[in-house]
Design an enzyme around this catalytic site. Structure first.
Site, mmCIF file in Angstrom:
data_model
loop_
_atom_site.group_PDB
_atom_site.id
_atom_site.type_symbol
_atom_site.label_atom_id
_atom_site.label_comp_id
_atom_site.label_asym_id
_atom_site.label_seq_id
_atom_site.Cartn_x
_atom_site.Cartn_y
_atom_site.Cartn_z
ATOM 1 C CG HIS A 131 97.686 54.046 15.679
ATOM 2 N ND1 HIS A 131 96.316 54.101 15.782
ATOM 3 C CD2 HIS A 131 98.090 53.082 16.556
ATOM 4 C CE1 HIS A 131 95.898 53.219 16.675
ATOM 5 N NE2 HIS A 131 96.954 52.586 17.156
ATOM 6 C CG HIS A 132 93.018 54.697 10.084
ATOM 7 N ND1 HIS A 132 92.703 56.030 9.910
ATOM 8 C CD2 HIS A 132 92.497 54.052 8.992
ATOM 9 C CE1 HIS A 132 92.041 56.192 8.782
ATOM 10 N NE2 HIS A 132 91.895 55.007 8.209
ATOM 11 C CB ALA A 133 93.457 55.548 16.736
#
Length: 226
Positions: free
Chosen positions: A190-192
């Site tokens: 997840h890029h967050a």
């Protein structure tokens, strides 16, 4: 298996990733990934010499590497982010009728303890039927295995709009290349919560572990494994 491990709430307001988190968290498809092949020659021959399960061995080393990197232990829960002190795993299991299930397994830094536990989990899931994933359990890595495919790319099935943030790791068919044993591996995160530097560290640590190196001092990454 329940989420019983210690976890710490991240103070988002003062978090160095607060702007990155805010930017990516509401993407319809916030996961990104890479596919590569890691050198597992030393680990493969070690398992053959010691009569160990190579699958259990490389799965164990990947989980050791993931636990070393805090970004792989971050999870989004509602409007909050938590860092788990320890994560375990879940892996797809092929049954005789060619359906599959999910086997959860506990993290152990000691390979013998880990191997004994995962053997029981795999055996139980092979005898089960249907598909009953535990979506409440998030302190883990989602693993899959494609033992018949030497893949060079991978795309997961996705349900857009879901809030899960669990890293997904897939292994392919190990093979010989220029006298070395290589294992395809796909990593989606997840890029967050996780960027390229963190996935790069994971790959380096995983490959170092497969080369039977001391991961504590490898490039300065990590301090709590082998």
């Amino acid at each position: 298996m329940k989420d019983t491990k210690n976890k710490t709430k991240i103070e988002i307001a003062t978090w160095k990733r607060r702007e990155h988190y805010a930017f990516f968290k509401n993407f319809e498809q916030p996961f990104w990934g890479v596919t590569t092949a890691v050198d597992c020659t030393e680990a493969y021959h070690y398992c053959k010499e010691k009569n160990l399960s190579f699958f259990a061995f490389y799965l164990h080393k990947s989980l050791l590497a993931a636990n070393t990197i805090k970004e792989f232990r971050y999870r989004i829960e509602g409007d909050d982010v938590f860092e788990y002190g320890e994560i375990s795993g879940s892996v797809t299991v092929l049954r005789e009728d060619e359906t599959f299930g999910f086997a959860n397994f506990a993290y152990h830094s000691n390979f013998e303890s880990f191997s004994a536990g995962i053997e029981i989990s795999l055996s139980q899931e092979k005898k089960s039927q249907g598909l009953t994933p535990d979506f409440e359990l998030i302190s883990l890595i989602h693993y899959s295995v494609l033992p018949l495919v030497n893949f060079t790319g991978f795309q997961h099935a996705q349900k857009l709009g879901t809030k899960h943030s669990i890293p997904q790791i897939v292994f392919g068919k190990f093979h010989l290349s220029e006298g070395r044993v290589k294992l395809p591996v796909s990593v989606h995160v997840h890029h967050a919560l996780c960027d390229g530097i963190h996935v790069g560290k994971f790959i380096q640590l995983f490959e170092a572990a497969l080369a039977m190196q001391n991961m504590e001092t490898y490039h300065g990454f990590g301090s709590s494994v082998v």
